[in-house]
Design a protein around this motif. Structure first.
Motif, mmCIF file in Angstrom:
data_model
loop_
_atom_site.group_PDB
_atom_site.id
_atom_site.type_symbol
_atom_site.label_atom_id
_atom_site.label_comp_id
_atom_site.label_asym_id
_atom_site.label_seq_id
_atom_site.Cartn_x
_atom_site.Cartn_y
_atom_site.Cartn_z
ATOM 1 N N GLU A 197 23.319 4.683 -71.465
ATOM 2 C CA GLU A 197 24.369 5.662 -71.161
ATOM 3 C C GLU A 197 23.763 6.984 -70.705
ATOM 4 O O GLU A 197 24.355 7.700 -69.882
ATOM 5 C CB GLU A 197 25.246 5.871 -72.393
ATOM 6 N N ALA A 198 22.576 7.317 -71.219
ATOM 7 C CA ALA A 198 21.901 8.557 -70.831
ATOM 8 C C ALA A 198 21.186 8.435 -69.490
ATOM 9 O O ALA A 198 20.617 9.418 -69.005
ATOM 10 C CB ALA A 198 20.898 8.963 -71.913
ATOM 11 N N GLY A 199 21.202 7.239 -68.904
ATOM 12 C CA GLY A 199 20.612 7.057 -67.580
ATOM 13 C C GLY A 199 19.249 6.413 -67.562
ATOM 14 O O GLY A 199 18.626 6.298 -66.496
ATOM 15 N N PHE A 200 18.753 5.973 -68.719
ATOM 16 C CA PHE A 200 17.454 5.304 -68.778
ATOM 17 C C PHE A 200 17.579 3.825 -68.431
ATOM 18 O O PHE A 200 18.614 3.203 -68.676
ATOM 19 C CB PHE A 200 16.870 5.399 -70.190
ATOM 20 N N ASP A 201 16.498 3.273 -67.920
ATOM 21 C CA ASP A 201 16.326 1.820 -67.861
ATOM 22 C C ASP A 201 15.605 1.391 -69.131
ATOM 23 O O ASP A 201 14.576 1.984 -69.499
ATOM 24 C CB ASP A 201 15.489 1.410 -66.646
ATOM 25 N N VAL A 202 16.136 0.377 -69.810
ATOM 26 C CA VAL A 202 15.478 -0.157 -70.998
ATOM 27 C C VAL A 202 14.465 -1.192 -70.534
ATOM 28 O O VAL A 202 14.822 -2.278 -70.084
ATOM 29 C CB VAL A 202 16.491 -0.765 -71.987
ATOM 30 N N VAL A 203 13.196 -0.869 -70.638
ATOM 31 C CA VAL A 203 12.124 -1.718 -70.113
ATOM 32 C C VAL A 203 11.682 -2.741 -71.144
ATOM 33 O O VAL A 203 11.400 -3.897 -70.812
ATOM 34 C CB VAL A 203 10.929 -0.856 -69.656
ATOM 35 N N ARG A 204 11.628 -2.333 -72.410
ATOM 36 C CA ARG A 204 11.131 -3.244 -73.436
ATOM 37 C C ARG A 204 11.681 -2.859 -74.801
ATOM 38 O O ARG A 204 11.809 -1.682 -75.119
ATOM 39 C CB ARG A 204 9.597 -3.206 -73.487
ATOM 40 N N LEU A 205 12.005 -3.886 -75.589
ATOM 41 C CA LEU A 205 12.388 -3.705 -76.983
ATOM 42 C C LEU A 205 11.371 -4.436 -77.854
ATOM 43 O O LEU A 205 10.950 -5.549 -77.540
ATOM 44 C CB LEU A 205 13.786 -4.271 -77.264
ATOM 45 N N GLY A 206 10.981 -3.805 -78.936
ATOM 46 C CA GLY A 206 10.053 -4.430 -79.869
ATOM 47 C C GLY A 206 10.314 -3.907 -81.270
ATOM 48 O O GLY A 206 11.196 -3.076 -81.496
ATOM 49 N N GLY A 207 9.544 -4.404 -82.196
ATOM 50 C CA GLY A 207 9.685 -3.952 -83.566
ATOM 51 C C GLY A 207 8.509 -4.386 -84.396
ATOM 52 O O GLY A 207 7.855 -5.390 -84.089
ATOM 53 N N SER A 208 8.209 -3.626 -85.450
ATOM 54 C CA SER A 208 7.082 -3.980 -86.297
ATOM 55 C C SER A 208 7.151 -3.218 -87.605
ATOM 56 O O SER A 208 7.893 -2.240 -87.744
ATOM 57 C CB SER A 208 5.749 -3.686 -85.595
ATOM 58 N N PHE A 209 6.364 -3.685 -88.580
ATOM 59 C CA PHE A 209 6.185 -2.956 -89.820
ATOM 60 C C PHE A 209 4.729 -3.098 -90.231
ATOM 61 O O PHE A 209 4.018 -3.974 -89.742
ATOM 62 C CB PHE A 209 7.123 -3.473 -90.913
ATOM 63 N N GLN A 210 4.292 -2.218 -91.117
ATOM 64 C CA GLN A 210 2.894 -2.202 -91.522
ATOM 65 C C GLN A 210 2.774 -2.430 -93.024
ATOM 66 O O GLN A 210 3.230 -1.605 -93.812
ATOM 67 C CB GLN A 210 2.257 -0.857 -91.166
ATOM 68 N N PRO A 211 2.173 -3.542 -93.455
ATOM 69 C CA PRO A 211 1.907 -3.720 -94.889
ATOM 70 C C PRO A 211 0.805 -2.762 -95.348
ATOM 71 O O PRO A 211 -0.081 -2.384 -94.580
ATOM 72 C CB PRO A 211 1.446 -5.172 -95.002
ATOM 73 N N ALA A 212 0.883 -2.382 -96.620
ATOM 74 C CA ALA A 212 -0.135 -1.527 -97.219
ATOM 75 C C ALA A 212 -0.426 -2.005 -98.626
ATOM 76 O O ALA A 212 0.356 -2.766 -99.212
ATOM 77 C CB ALA A 212 0.340 -0.075 -97.249
ATOM 78 N N ASP A 213 -1.560 -1.579 -99.169
ATOM 79 C CA ASP A 213 -1.841 -1.909 -100.558
ATOM 80 C C ASP A 213 -0.814 -1.214 -101.451
ATOM 81 O O ASP A 213 -0.235 -0.188 -101.060
ATOM 82 C CB ASP A 213 -3.255 -1.488 -100.928
ATOM 83 N N PRO A 214 -0.555 -1.740 -102.646
ATOM 84 C CA PRO A 214 0.505 -1.190 -103.496
ATOM 85 C C PRO A 214 0.349 0.290 -103.824
ATOM 86 O O PRO A 214 1.329 1.033 -103.806
ATOM 87 C CB PRO A 214 0.427 -2.049 -104.761
ATOM 88 N N ALA A 215 -0.867 0.732 -104.102
ATOM 89 C CA ALA A 215 -1.056 2.142 -104.446
ATOM 90 C C ALA A 215 -0.644 3.042 -103.287
ATOM 91 O O ALA A 215 0.040 4.057 -103.478
ATOM 92 C CB ALA A 215 -2.513 2.398 -104.835
ATOM 93 N N THR A 216 -1.049 2.671 -102.064
ATOM 94 C CA THR A 216 -0.688 3.459 -100.889
ATOM 95 C C THR A 216 0.800 3.346 -100.593
ATOM 96 O O THR A 216 1.488 4.362 -100.397
ATOM 97 C CB THR A 216 -1.495 2.999 -99.666
ATOM 98 N N GLY A 217 1.311 2.103 -100.549
ATOM 99 C CA GLY A 217 2.694 1.884 -100.166
ATOM 100 C C GLY A 217 3.690 2.505 -101.122
ATOM 101 O O GLY A 217 4.564 3.300 -100.724
ATOM 102 N N PHE A 218 3.588 2.169 -102.404
ATOM 103 C CA PHE A 218 4.508 2.749 -103.382
ATOM 104 C C PHE A 218 4.307 4.260 -103.489
ATOM 105 O O PHE A 218 5.276 5.010 -103.658
ATOM 106 C CB PHE A 218 4.303 2.098 -104.752
ATOM 107 N N GLY A 219 3.049 4.702 -103.388
ATOM 108 C CA GLY A 219 2.782 6.128 -103.460
ATOM 109 C C GLY A 219 3.458 6.900 -102.336
ATOM 110 O O GLY A 219 4.036 7.971 -102.558
ATOM 111 N N LEU A 220 3.417 6.352 -101.105
ATOM 112 C CA LEU A 220 4.052 7.030 -99.978
ATOM 113 C C LEU A 220 5.572 7.017 -100.083
ATOM 114 O O LEU A 220 6.232 8.015 -99.771
ATOM 115 C CB LEU A 220 3.598 6.387 -98.664
ATOM 116 N N HIS A 221 6.143 5.903 -100.532
ATOM 117 C CA HIS A 221 7.605 5.865 -100.685
ATOM 118 C C HIS A 221 8.050 6.824 -101.785
ATOM 119 O O HIS A 221 9.090 7.494 -101.648
ATOM 120 C CB HIS A 221 8.063 4.441 -100.985
#
Length: 276
Positions: A197-221
């Protein structure tokens, strides 16, 4: 140019706890960010804008990709954040990076124009009027310029093994507080349609997530929930006791009993502005 290890050293040496949190998130998402940016043939000498850069964002990666002959402009509307970002940029020796106090939604802001690429990460989910924001981004690009957005989806929430329900609770508290602050609740779900609607062409759609060790992951959340604690309580989403209980349980989970924790699932959208 700065290296990933230089950014990591800065994280460990920082004294500001929220700055440490944001820099750790940037480090955790580096691989995902490089994958997202690889959808565009970024060339040395390009001029790049990062919207909502925070104290670091993807500026070290963008700085490396455009090289000494290129320019990276980081924009954030909060002056204290920009002051921190300038300190980090200086510490990391990013000579081709400039950080400005600017709001892409404000026509009077000194954002600039004719960029080859605009990048955002965890930015569009905070926007009140995504169509207006995307239109402003399109206008900041040269004809045929690119926009790469890496934005966390509201669902599914981050997860772990074994499952820990407070990851979902914390994620819901964050999104409900953002929505009560005026952000569009469907900004990311509707992103491809709004971009068209804003006038862009959608060239590509993707998605991902990054696993982390529990200390890092829970600590960041846990740290993210601490960072938005006041906003959650002020918006009436939860009481201080409820929020503190979630934070305490996440900190406890970081001590052991889990194998891994994920980042949020990010939708990556590669867009191109009209042009030759």
């Amino acid at each position: 140019m700065a290296t990933d290890s230089a950014a990591a050293r800065y994280v460990l040496d920082g004294s500001d706890e929220d700055l440490r949190r944001l820099l750790k998130i940037s480090a955790l998402l580096d691989a995902m960010t490089r994958t997202a940016l690889a959808t565009v043939d970024i060339r040395p000498g390009w001029r790049v804008l990062e919207c909502g850069c925070g104290p670091l964002g993807a500026m070290p990666i963008l700085s490396d990709l455009v090289g000494p002959s290129g320019q990276v402009v980081g924009a954030d509307f909060a002056a204290p954040t920009v002051a921190r970002a300038r300190s980090v940029v200086t510490e990391l020796g990013l000579r081709n990076v400039e950080v400005r106090v600017a709001d892409i939604n404000d026509p009077a802001s000194s954002i600039g124009d004719s960029y080859d690429l605009v990048f955002s990460r965890c930015f569009l989910l905070h926007q009140r009027d995504p169509l207006r924001t995307l239109t402003r981004i399109r206008d900041a690009l040269r004809p045929g310029g690119w926009f790469v957005a890496m934005e966390p989806l509201p669902n599914p929430p981050p997860f772990s093994f074994p499952p820990h329900d407070d990851l979902r609770v914390a994620w819901e508290l964050l999104h409900r507080a953002i929505e009560r602050g005026g952000a569009s609740p469907t900004a990311i779900d509707d992103l491809p349609a709004t971009a068209r609607e804003a006038g862009f062409d959608v060239v590509r759609l993707g998605g991902s997530f990054q696993p982390a060790d529990p200390a890092t992951g829970f600590g960041l959340h846990a740290a993210t929930t601490v960072a938005v604690r006041a906003q959650i309580i002020a918006s009436g989403v939860a009481t201080s006791e409820e929020v503190d209980g979630v934070i305490d349980r996440l900190h406890t989970a970081a001590q052991g009993g889990y194998h891994w924790v994920t980042s949020p699932l990010s939708l990556t959208v590669t867009l191109r502005a009209p042009g030759p």
